[in-house]
Scaffold this motif. Sequence first.
Motif, PDB file in Angstrom:
ATOM      1  N   HIS A  75     -56.639  20.989  23.412  1.00 30.79           N
ATOM      2  CA  HIS A  75     -57.615  19.985  23.248  1.00 30.79           C
ATOM      3  C   HIS A  75     -58.914  20.606  23.215  1.00 30.79           C
ATOM      4  O   HIS A  75     -59.560  21.119  24.235  1.00 30.79           O
ATOM      5  N   GLN A  78     -61.484  19.760  25.857  1.00 29.44           N
ATOM      6  CA  GLN A  78     -61.406  20.356  27.189  1.00 29.44           C
ATOM      7  C   GLN A  78     -62.001  21.990  27.162  1.00 29.44           C
ATOM      8  O   GLN A  78     -61.614  22.449  28.273  1.00 29.44           O
ATOM      9  N   LEU A  89     -51.145  17.692  37.365  1.00 27.29           N
ATOM     10  CA  LEU A  89     -51.633  16.813  35.938  1.00 27.29           C
ATOM     11  C   LEU A  89     -52.312  15.817  36.122  1.00 27.29           C
ATOM     12  O   LEU A  89     -53.352  15.543  35.886  1.00 27.29           O
ATOM     13  N   LEU A  93     -56.342  15.221  35.257  1.00 21.98           N
ATOM     14  CA  LEU A  93     -56.747  14.334  34.218  1.00 21.98           C
ATOM     15  C   LEU A  93     -57.897  13.330  34.917  1.00 21.98           C
ATOM     16  O   LEU A  93     -58.780  13.276  34.238  1.00 21.98           O
ATOM     17  N   THR A  97     -60.674  15.856  33.786  1.00 21.00           N
ATOM     18  CA  THR A  97     -60.554  15.719  32.291  1.00 21.00           C
ATOM     19  C   THR A  97     -61.055  14.378  31.598  1.00 21.00           C
ATOM     20  O   THR A  97     -61.862  14.557  30.503  1.00 21.00           O
ATOM     21  N   ARG A 200     -51.699   9.716  23.459  1.00 20.39           N
ATOM     22  CA  ARG A 200     -51.682  10.909  24.611  1.00 20.39           C
ATOM     23  C   ARG A 200     -50.407  11.215  25.200  1.00 20.39           C
ATOM     24  O   ARG A 200     -50.186  12.549  25.050  1.00 20.39           O
ATOM     25  N   PHE A 201     -49.775  10.097  25.917  1.00 18.19           N
ATOM     26  CA  PHE A 201     -48.685  10.499  26.294  1.00 18.19           C
ATOM     27  C   PHE A 201     -48.137   9.095  26.922  1.00 18.19           C
ATOM     28  O   PHE A 201     -49.003   7.934  26.784  1.00 18.19           O
ATOM     29  N   HIS A 228     -47.277  14.407  24.653  1.00 19.70           N
ATOM     30  CA  HIS A 228     -46.635  15.322  25.699  1.00 19.70           C
ATOM     31  C   HIS A 228     -45.369  14.637  26.185  1.00 19.70           C
ATOM     32  O   HIS A 228     -45.265  13.409  25.990  1.00 19.70           O
ATOM     33  N   HIS A 267     -45.248  20.775  26.047  1.00 19.94           N
ATOM     34  CA  HIS A 267     -44.604  21.031  27.300  1.00 19.94           C
ATOM     35  C   HIS A 267     -43.072  20.924  27.407  1.00 19.94           C
ATOM     36  O   HIS A 267     -42.352  21.997  27.445  1.00 19.94           O
ATOM     37  N   SER A 292     -50.893  26.955  30.952  1.00 19.63           N
ATOM     38  CA  SER A 292     -51.175  25.680  31.427  1.00 19.63           C
ATOM     39  C   SER A 292     -50.035  25.273  32.349  1.00 19.63           C
ATOM     40  O   SER A 292     -50.242  24.779  33.464  1.00 19.63           O
ATOM     41  N   ASP A 318     -52.604  25.140  25.111  1.00 17.02           N
ATOM     42  CA  ASP A 318     -52.980  23.826  25.983  1.00 17.02           C
ATOM     43  C   ASP A 318     -54.272  23.916  26.726  1.00 17.02           C
ATOM     44  O   ASP A 318     -54.630  23.252  27.591  1.00 17.02           O
TER      45      ASP A 318
END
Length: 435
Positions: A75, A78, A89, A93, A97, A200-201, A228, A267, A292, A318
Motif C-alpha cells: 500500500h 501507508q 488489523l 486500520l 491507516t 479493499r476487503f 484481502h 494474506h 505484516s 504489505d
Amino acid sequence: MTTILRGKLLRWAGDPFEIGDAALAWDEDGAVAFADGRIASAGPADAVLAAHLGATVHTQPDALIAPAFVDCHLHYPQTHVIASWGAQLIDWLNRFTFPEESRFADPEHAAAVARAFFAETLRNGVGTVCSFCTSHPQSVDAFMAEAERRGLRAVAGKVLMDRHAPPALLDDATRAFDETEALIARWRGRGRLQVAITPRFAPTSTPEQLDAAGALAAAHPDCPVQTHLSENTAEIAWVADLFPEARDYLDVYDRHGLLRPQTVFGHAIHLTARERARLAEAGAAVAHCPTSNAFLGSGACDVAGLKADGVRVGLASDVGGGTSFSPFATMRAAYEIGQSRGRALTPVELWWLAGPGAAGALGLGDRVGNLAQGFDADAVVIDLAATPLLAARTARAENPAEALFALAVLGDDRAVRETWSGGRRVHRRADARDG
Ligand code: GUN
Ligand code: ZN
C-alpha cells in the motif's frame, strides 16, 4: 545501444516447490545484455559478450546480478504508517491507516508520498510493485505519474470502499465503477503500467459495490483484481456476520465474480480446506505477507501447503502493515514463519517467491522476475560484501543457495548496489563506483 552487466548471475529454470534446487540456474561468471528496454540475452559471460561485441560492459566485482524483485501486494499510501504500535488489523486500520489515507484527497500529498515510496522500493532492489492506492482517484494518478516518470513497470488501483470507514474515504457502487473505468482508460498500457480492480476487503464494501467490482472484472479480463482474504480471526468472524449467505470468506468474492486467475489475495492465512481447493481450482494467487502477519499478530500462512495444493503464491511486503520495503527482510520473515509451522522454506524457494512467484501472481511471469531473453531489462546488483558480517558469511558459503540464504537473513538496502529498470540504472548506492 546494448548494455551488459557482468558478475555472478541468478536465473530461474523452474519452480523449486516442484523441482527443488534444480530451479536455480547460477553462473559464477555470467552476464545479462539489455537492449531497447528488454533482455537480449543472459547466461555465461563469454557467450553473452561474444553475442554483443561493442556493448558497454559494467563489470560488478563481488556482486550477484539477479532479476529485480517483485512485490505483489503493498500500500503506497501507508509508506509513513509503517511502524505503528500496538494494534491488530481492524484497530490498526481505524487508528492509523484510515486517518493517513484520508490525506490522499490532496494531490500534492499523494505526489510527495509516491516519490518517497518509489525511492524506497528502488533502493531495496524492487523493480515491480502491485499497490493499493486510496479511494481517491487522484491517489492513483499520483502513483502512476511517478511510476511513468521513472519508467517503471507497476500495477495499482483505486481502493473501492463504501462502508465501515470514515466518510472521507467512502465512495459508492456507482463511483467505484465509474472512477475505476476512467482510471483504466487513462493509465492502462501507458508505458509499463496496469490498473488493478481493488475492492479493499469484504467488510468495507456493500454487496452492491462488490457487484460493481465484479462487473469491472468481467469488462476488463486483462486487469488484475486485488483484495484481502482471511488475514485475521476477528475479521473473518465479521465477514461471516456481514455475509451470512456465503459459505466462507472466499465465497463472498466468488459470488461477486471476483475469483479468477487474475486475482491476487493478500494474506490467506486462516483458510478452510474448501477455500484452498477452490483457490487452486480457480487459478487465483495468494500474496504472502510475512512481516505484516508477524507485526499485526495475524497468524502464520501455510505457504508450502498452499503450493502443494496447487495455489499460486508470491511474496509481498504489505507495507505499511509490513515492516520493511526490503525483500531480504520479507524473505527472512517468510523463513521464520515457515519454521514456526515446522516447514522451513529453502533459500531457493524464498528467492523464487520474491521473483517469479510474485511476478506469476500478477500474471507477469513472462515479463519480470527472471533474466531471460525477451523479459523486461530489470535487474538488481547485490553486493555480497556490503557489511563486514555479510562479507564474512558469504565468503564461507559452500554453494549458491547458502550465499542466497545469508543475504536473506543479513541483507538490507546496503546490499543493493544498483537497481536497473527498462535497461536504465534507476538507483545506485551512494558509494558505488562504476565497474
Ligand atoms: N485489510 C483491509 N485493508 C487492509 C490494509 O490496509 N492492510 C492490511 N494488512 N490488511 C487490510
Ligand atoms: Zn494489504
